[in-house]
Design a protein around this motif. Structure first.
Motif, PDB file in Angstrom:
ATOM      1  N   VAL B 216      66.675  28.866 -29.627  1.00  0.00           N
ATOM      2  CA  VAL B 216      65.381  29.332 -30.145  1.00  0.00           C
ATOM      3  C   VAL B 216      64.329  29.279 -29.035  1.00  0.00           C
ATOM      4  N   GLU B 217      64.297  28.157 -28.317  1.00  0.00           N
ATOM      5  CA  GLU B 217      63.327  28.004 -27.214  1.00  0.00           C
ATOM      6  C   GLU B 217      63.500  29.086 -26.150  1.00  0.00           C
ATOM      7  N   ILE B 220      61.828  32.216 -27.712  1.00  0.00           N
ATOM      8  CA  ILE B 220      60.403  32.140 -28.032  1.00  0.00           C
ATOM      9  C   ILE B 220      59.571  31.691 -26.819  1.00  0.00           C
ATOM     10  N   GLU B 221      60.030  30.653 -26.125  1.00  0.00           N
ATOM     11  CA  GLU B 221      59.253  30.173 -24.972  1.00  0.00           C
ATOM     12  C   GLU B 221      59.705  30.807 -23.657  1.00  0.00           C
ATOM     13  N   HIS B 223      61.171  33.834 -23.453  1.00  0.00           N
ATOM     14  CA  HIS B 223      61.064  35.304 -23.564  1.00  0.00           C
ATOM     15  C   HIS B 223      62.381  36.016 -23.265  1.00  0.00           C
ATOM     16  N   ILE B 252      63.055  34.696 -35.466  1.00  0.00           N
ATOM     17  CA  ILE B 252      63.632  35.599 -34.465  1.00  0.00           C
ATOM     18  C   ILE B 252      64.530  36.614 -35.165  1.00  0.00           C
TER      19      ILE B 252
END
Lengths: 210, 256
Positions: B216-217, B220-221, B223, B252
């Motif tokens: 997930v990171e 989201i973080e 990109h 997502i």
């Protein structure tokens, strides 16, 4: 036994297309060919393609395939894949601008530059297709995802020929059909269940809008 | 709704056998690439990546055979890396049924090779694999390209290198943090984000995934357009489907 020919114009990976067709077409004879007479003699034809449109069209003319494709469209089912969709339109912006086969109405354009980095080019991965009714979508969920990889997209000018629409910054034609012809921007041979179902439907399709 | 973020399991293959101990309980042959590929396909993997780590070039032909077998049964995109040095190597893999090849060492040794390969085969099938390591920290971190499994420094700036590979026609970047690879501490997010925000081609984040939240990171973080992981799937800690549900719960877009 029905015969299916995959047109070969030297673009590389036809193995996947042939394997996927063999997987869904029980007992059909599937061959890869660059000979127009074999293409015209087949029961149905796959027109795949990847790479650049210029070399694709060159190969089509060098092998005398332009006329064969024209003949196939009037007489038997033809499935275009990726560049095999784009080449059917009137004109493409790729390779400095080039006239294509002109079977379907519209133009092929480049996706707008990413700019803020929001949209990457190529458009690569699994995206949704908003389907308009057509027998080849039978058994495939509305909005199902297929695997895409391309940097140019089809902008149709004849709405009646559009049977699938996908969003990627712009709204573009991801599937088109007219008569015996069905063509898709995505790769059904790489789109797992939904892709195999579409190929299976094509193998059992009589053409002419079903 | 639109393009989904991809999850890509990665398999290391040595002499035609999957190594690093894949441990599905109900799989008969844990080293069989075809059986493992089939399993990941069933779980909903968006693509598969095979890295040929065979040391001897005499045995490279084995990988061709693996690709042919997998491509005959699994109908999702396949990327093959390891030992790709000439346009002929690329063509051989594509003809065997690979959709993309990953070029690493040969790109560093001869950057023009990437241009040749993309000119000849199209950008869509050329992935440049980049192994990066942080060399300076602080407010202005800097990463450089390393080869030979992270042992050999090249002095090349990683961000500039990715930009150059995109200019040479690469269709995608497979970005591995050598600092994080094997640690299970998560992606190097500042590196991932810098590369993703710099190049206009898709980027696959790799190196360091130890739990589902790391995936997930990465999106989201970091990109990232796609996330690659090996051990969390191999040891049957998580299925690809669980990973996708976790990403979906975080907002997502995924293919389920």
């Amino acid at each position: 036994m029905q015969s299916i020919v995959v047109i070969d114009f030297g673009s590389g990976n036809l193995h996947s297309v042939r394997k996927a067709i063999e997987h869904v077409a029980n007992g059909a004879s599937v061959t890869v060919s660059n000979r127009p007479e074999e293409v015209v003699a087949a029961d149905r034809v796959i027109f795949p393609g990847q790479g650049a449109i210029g070399s694709c069209l060159q190969a089509i003319d060098a092998t005398g395939m332009r006329q064969a494709i024209g003949e196939v469209i009037t007489s038997k089912p033809l499935l275009g894949i990726c560049l095999g969709l784009q080449a059917l339109y009137e004109h493409s912006e790729e390779d400095g601008g080039i006239d294509c086969l002109g079977v379907l109405a519209g133009r092929v354009k480049r996706f707008p530059a990413p700019g803020d980095g929001a949209l990457k080019i190529p458009h690569m991965g699994w995206n949704q297709v908003d389907q308009n009714p057509h027998p080849l979508w039978s058994g495939i969920e509305q909005g199902a995802r297929f695997y895409f990889v391309h940097s140019y997209y089809v902008d149709s000018s004849e709405l009646a020929e559009v049977v699938g629409v996908t969003q990627y910054g712009v709204s573009f034609t991801s599937a088109a059909s007219r008569g015996n012809l069905f063509a898709v921007q995505f790769h059904p041979e790489k789109s797992q269940h939904s892709g195999l179902k579409l190929l299976e439907n094509f193998v059992g399709w009589d053409g002419a809008d079903g | 709704m639109g393009l989904a973020k991809r999850i890509i399991p990665c398999l290391d293959v040595d002499n035609g056998r999957v190594v690093k101990g894949v441990q599905f309980v109900d799989i008969r042959d844990a080293g069989d690439p075809v059986e493992i590929a089939r399993r990941y396909d069933q779980e909903g993997a968006d693509e598969l990546t095979f890295l040929d780590i065979t040391a001897s070039s005499d045995n490279r032909g084995t990988m061709i055979h693996v690709v042919e077998q997998v491509a005959g049964e699994v109908f999702i995109p396949l990327t093959v890396g390891g030992g790709i040095r000439k346009v002929d190597d690329v063509l051989r893999m594509l003809n065997a049924g690979a959709d993309k090849v990953a070029i690493n060492t040969a790109a560093v040794a001869h950057p023009e090779f990437v241009r040749q390969a993309t000119d000849h085969c199209g950008s869509q099938c050329i992935v440049v694999a980049v192994d990066a390591k942080q060399v300076t920290g602080g407010d202005t971190p800097r990463w450089e390209i390393f080869t030979h499994g992270g042992r050999k420094a090249t002095g090349i700036d990683a961000i500039e290198w990715c930009r150059r590979m995109a200019d040479y026609g690469a269709g995608e970047i497979l970005l591995t943090s050598m600092d994080r690879d094997g640690t299970r501490n998560g992606f190097d997010l500042p590196l991932t984000r810098r590369v993703c925000d710099t190049v206009e081609i898709p980027v696959i984040a790799s190196g360091g995934v130890g739990n589902l939240n790391h995936l997930v990171e990465g999106v989201i973080e970091g990109h990232a357009d796609a996330v690659l992981a090996a051990s969390i799937f191999h040891f049957a800690e998580h299925t690809v489907e669980e990973a996708k549900r976790c990403m979906q719960a975080a907002g997502i877009e995924v293919r389920l």
